[in-house]
Design a protein around this motif. Sequence first.
Motif, short mmCIF file in Angstrom:
data_model
loop_
_atom_site.label_atom_id
_atom_site.label_comp_id
_atom_site.label_asym_id
_atom_site.label_seq_id
_atom_site.Cartn_x
_atom_site.Cartn_y
_atom_site.Cartn_z
N ARG A 147 79.21 2.48 -21.46
CA ARG A 147 80.37 3.57 -21.67
C ARG A 147 82.28 3.04 -21.13
O ARG A 147 81.87 2.09 -21.23
CB ARG A 147 80.21 4.64 -19.90
N LYS A 199 84.25 18.50 -16.53
CA LYS A 199 83.62 18.25 -18.01
C LYS A 199 82.48 19.80 -18.46
O LYS A 199 82.71 20.32 -19.55
CB LYS A 199 82.87 17.36 -17.69
N ASN A 252 79.83 6.82 -13.63
CA ASN A 252 78.29 7.04 -14.54
C ASN A 252 77.27 8.81 -14.08
O ASN A 252 77.51 9.61 -14.93
CB ASN A 252 77.01 6.11 -14.31
N ASP A 265 80.41 10.64 -15.40
CA ASP A 265 80.67 11.55 -16.72
C ASP A 265 82.27 11.15 -16.13
O ASP A 265 83.22 11.93 -16.78
CB ASP A 265 80.08 12.47 -16.96
N ASP A 325 86.10 8.93 -17.45
CA ASP A 325 86.73 8.27 -18.08
C ASP A 325 87.48 7.39 -18.24
O ASP A 325 88.11 7.07 -18.97
CB ASP A 325 86.85 10.01 -20.15
#
Length: 376
Positions: A6, A228, A325, A328, A330
């Motif tokens: 990621r 999200k 993780n 989620d 960024d």
Amino acid sequence: MAGSARTLELGVFIPVGNGGWITSTNSPQLPATYEYNKQVTLLAEKLGLDFALSMAKWRGYGGETNHWDVTLESITTMAGLAEATQRIKIWGTVHMMIFPPAIVAKMSATLDQISGGRFGLNLVSGSNPYDLSQMGLWKDLNHGQRYDLGEEWIKVVRRLWTEDRVDHKGTYFELNDCMSYPKPSRHPTIICAGQSDRGFRFTVENCDVAFFWGSDDPASIKRALRAKEIAREMNKPDFKTNALVTLIPGRTDEEAQARLDHYNAGVDKIALATQAVEYSTDVSVTINQAAQNFLKQNETFSAVLPGTMAGSPETLAKRLAYLVNEGDIDSVTLIVPDFIGDLETVGREVTPLLRKYGIETFAASKAASVEEEAAR
Ligand SMILES: Cc1cc2nc3c(=O)[nH]c(=O)nc-3n(C[C@H](O)[C@H](O)[C@H](O)COP(=O)(O)O)c2cc1C
């Protein structure tokens, strides 16, 4: 995890307010000078961090530490830093309530030139009544109305960035055949520091990145996932998030904990109480999670923001990776006690350790090249 890394963008919340984000007589008494912030930003660039962001704050909290009584203005600071740097992204903060959209549209286009397309904006819907009414600029709006204003504001800014002339008669703003040149060379990244559902909806619809407080506790993870979830509901599955994280590094967990304990032993209760009073006078105090966190900080006499993570580089990497993780995430915006020594520790020691949790950062690749050079 190999092959499915990621990518995490990493940035620094540069300390434009004296004392940074630790309200204590025992913590590094950071000066809110341009010179210091330039040093921090140049270091961040050297370490391979992706962005430098400054907050917007207009009134301090006094107390023994005179916490945030000195604050640099965000946008002009970033103009200087845009000239001083080469690669790192440069993001400044505006309160939409006090800066007319046409002014920010032109400031952003100017900063786009100074930075060579590296400039971005952090939008704030609120703040607190003391902060802005001291200048006669606070608008007595409820939580929803602030985002209504924000929606009108950003739509006007976007039109000014792309259209020749703009006519607009709305609830909050009026523009008459308004011309705004130059246009930015590219769409400036727009993030918004609102973490209520209304804030997230505003952000998903009008901005590029949702910016909120982050840690590895269940409530923080839930908030990150909520952004999200709202993005998916609004048909934007690729929408990005950015968590603001405070890290206190030590060589060992015990050393990091001792630093935290030492800061808490010198907590500036007067400054915390003033901060709590200022936020509790806002009509949206119960919705505004940032305000709730400030109230909690005051009740618990904590020198650091709720959710602060202290530990060795190993521990910090593990906890940060869990947030990234599980939540989620960024991108992460970093707060540390000392923005020189601690930022180096995070950039050079923590980021390479994130790799074992499947997280790749530009800073880790920079750290590796520094090591290779040293070994030669
Ligand atoms: C990550 C983050 C950064 C923030 N930065 C600022 C800032 O620079 N200046 C400011 O006045 N308020 C800042 N705030 C607080 C906002 O004033 C406040 O949280 C927001 O307007 C309330 O929106 P919400 O109820 O949708 O969360 C920040 C909040 C968050 C979560």
